[in-house]
Every structure is written in C-alpha cells, then in structure tokens.
Write an enzyme that holds these catalytic residues in place. Sequence first.
Site, PDB file in Angstrom:
ATOM      1  N   ASN A 213     -10.685   1.612   0.148  1.00 11.68           N
ATOM      2  CA  ASN A 213     -11.718   1.824  -0.973  1.00 11.68           C
ATOM      3  C   ASN A 213     -11.941   0.436  -1.758  1.00 11.68           C
ATOM      4  OD1 ASN A 213      -9.799   0.725  -3.352  1.00 11.68           O
ATOM      5  ND2 ASN A 213      -8.554   2.410  -2.248  1.00 11.68           N
ATOM      6  N   ASP A 282      -5.200   8.068  -1.604  1.00 14.17           N
ATOM      7  CA  ASP A 282      -4.324   9.366  -1.874  1.00 14.17           C
ATOM      8  C   ASP A 282      -3.937  10.230  -0.776  1.00 14.17           C
ATOM      9  OD1 ASP A 282      -4.390   8.931  -4.617  1.00 14.17           O
ATOM     10  OD2 ASP A 282      -6.245  10.026  -4.880  1.00 14.17           O
TER      11      ASP A 282
END
Length: 408
Positions: A213, A282
């Site tokens: 990310n 996640d």
Amino acid sequence: MNPLAGKHIVLGLSGGIACYKAAELARLLVKAGSSVQVVMTEAAEHFITAATMQALTNRPVATSQWDARESNAMAHINLSREADAIVIAPCSADFIARLAAGRCDELLSLLCVARPIARVPLLLAPAMNREMWAHPATQRNLAQAAQDGATVLGVGCGEQACGETGDGRMLEPSEIIEELEAFFTPKLLAGQKVLITAGPTFEAIDPVRGITNRSSGKMGFAIARAAREAGAEVTLVAGPVHLPTPRGVARIDVQSAQNMLETVDRQAQTATVFIATAAVADWRPAVVAMHKIKKDGSGQAPALSFVENPDILATVAASRRAREGDLYCVGFAAESDHLLEHARLKRERKGVPLLVGNIGPATFGQDDNTLLLVDSQGSHALPRASKRVLGRQLVAELARRLAAARDT
Ligand code: C5P
C-alpha cells in the site's frame, strides 16, 4: 517547537577539509532559528574563508584573542558567556589534543577552557583521516576531553578526502543538526524502551509480485526520531520504505505482516511502549507461487485467494506485559470518514489505551497531517502540522500519560 530555535551557538572550526561542510552546518543552524557565532583557528582559515562564514551567519567571524574590536579585550570570555553551546565542527586530531591538554594559546581552545562548564556544553564533531582517528593518542585524547565534560558526536564511515576509506569522516551537517536537536530536547522518555512499527507491508504473490500500500512510513519515522531525542531507546520495525534511519534508532527491516509480527513479538518482550503506525496489509495471498505466474494465453486472470493477516497491535495489546501495565500500547487508525466514531470503536476492538486517528488519503506520503487522540476519557485534536512536529507532540503526550499511569 524546534529545540534549536532561539539558541546561540558558537560554531568553532579547526583545520580540516571538512571545513567546507561547516558552511552548510552554519546555514542549517540559522535555518533552525539559532544565532551562530563562528570562531576559526588559523588552520581552518586555510580551508574556508571567514568571509563565507560571515555571509552565512551575518556576523563577523572571530579568529584572534587579540581582536582589538572587543572593548574589554576578552573575546574568550565574551564569546563563551553568550553561548548556549559550543560546537566544534570540524574538530581536528590536533584540536582534540589541545582540549585534552587544556591548551589556551589561541582563541578557540582558549574559549573552550574559559567556558562555564556546568552551563555551556561543548560538542565535538571530529574529522580526520582513518589512521589518525584510530591512533591511540587520538582516542586517548578524545576520552580525556569527554571525561572533562565534552560531548563527542561520533564520526561517519566512508570515502575520505585523502582517497582512503574508513572511520573518521565528519558527520554530515544534517546529522550534526539531528544530534544537536536531540541534545537540546528534554529527556521526557528517559529510561523508556519504545518499539515502533512503520510503513506498509509487502505480501508476496510470486517471486516478483506482491501486494502493498502507499504508506510512506513518515509518521512512524518521525515518532521514532522524536522518541530518541526525548531519551528513549528506540527500535523501529520498518516495512519496505525509502527513508533514512533516524540517528540513534535501531532499525529492523521486514517485508510481510508475518515477518513484522515475529519481530515485534520478540522486541515486545522488553519494550515499555509499543506504537503501531504501520499500515499492515489486512490479507495476504493464501499461497505464494514458487515461480513467476505466467500468462497462459487463455485470457483468464489467475485466481488468487487470500487469508487474513494476524493483527499485530491486538496481539501485543493482549499480551501479559501489556495487560499488567508494563507495556503501554498506542494504535493508529487511517480512516476516510467518521474519524472519531471509527477511532473509538477501533480503540476498544484493539484493546489499547490510546488510539490516534487520521484521515488516510490526507496523510499517506504527506509531510504534514492532523491527528485525533482518542482514549477512554474522550478525544483531543492535534491541529495540522509537520509530521516532525506531531511526532514531538505525541511524545510529550505519551510522557504525560506514562507519568500519570506511574502515579496511579
Ligand atoms: O484495523 P486497522 O488496520 O485499521 O488498525 C490500524 C492499527 O492496527 C494500526 O495501529 C496498525 O499499525 C495496527 N495493525 C496491526 N496489524 C494488523 C493491522 C493493523 O498492528 N494486521
């Protein structure tokens, strides 16, 4: 907020090629809000002109104890009484020997000896050839100067002007500034061992691809720097980021969330504070392909399936040391909306005393940010500022909370 703002620094230059870096150091000190009085030895004047240093500091350079402009003819007393600190950069082997011997036969060493030791710190940034640095006489003199109250900022390692490679280079001006800022910062976290995660994680799909990310790691690195400046022993567990390690911080690089958890688990055994700023993925691919996944010509994309990553913060917050109050845990939440509501819920879900909320798209990769501190009592906003300033504010806040926890 900058600890160098408003400080009066006597910047002493002794002879060495690193004098050219002293010009940049003077500029950075002025930029940080310090007033700078340069004092040069005769040897230093062979490497850089007093005119350069005067132009950068807006003050005439002092070079002689016989300067007739000083009305009391006591330049050494006047200069040393005004100073908040005396910084010798570059500090030559010869100058270290002079300090060790307490010599006073030229202005710079004279004012070092004349300074009120208890009130005016003396900081040394040595610079010399690696053999000169390693010489027992230099090390002996340095130890003596340190014993007599000087603070030695250390040296860099690498290519030297003489063509050799090794220890003895002067620290870069930005590194000296980092050291000076740390020196002038109140030691609010003395005795604390602070563990910080920062940056994204990288979850491999195959040997050349992965999922990550856009977290830059800047907030976590700024907190690490601020915590070290405040006297803490800091370990920074960093995902893949392109940031220099703050001085005095132990950095451990990791890739995946699982790597990060293993490392944090080990370090958390002895830490007293854990601050989770990392943007941990996640999910990770359920299987990592051994070889690069190839297009097979069918036009079909490969089917990827995912499994959930461990929650590092929640795991640490549930550990025995955290539950017994030996490890204070702080979480971060990057949200896109309803910050307070999400942050409150996240704090409870993760089981941490303090959760710091921010708006994800407004912070990722940016140099400034706003923070919302959420605890069991309510919330409190830290208005927009650079991450460096917010890091310091957060450290001050943390110190207050640790002191309050100790007192109850
Ligand atoms: O659940 P969410 O990712 O929004 O939680 C953010 C907080 O939890 C951050 O402090 C982050 O560093 C931490 N975290 C973690 N391990 C995860 C996910 C988040 O430590 N797997």
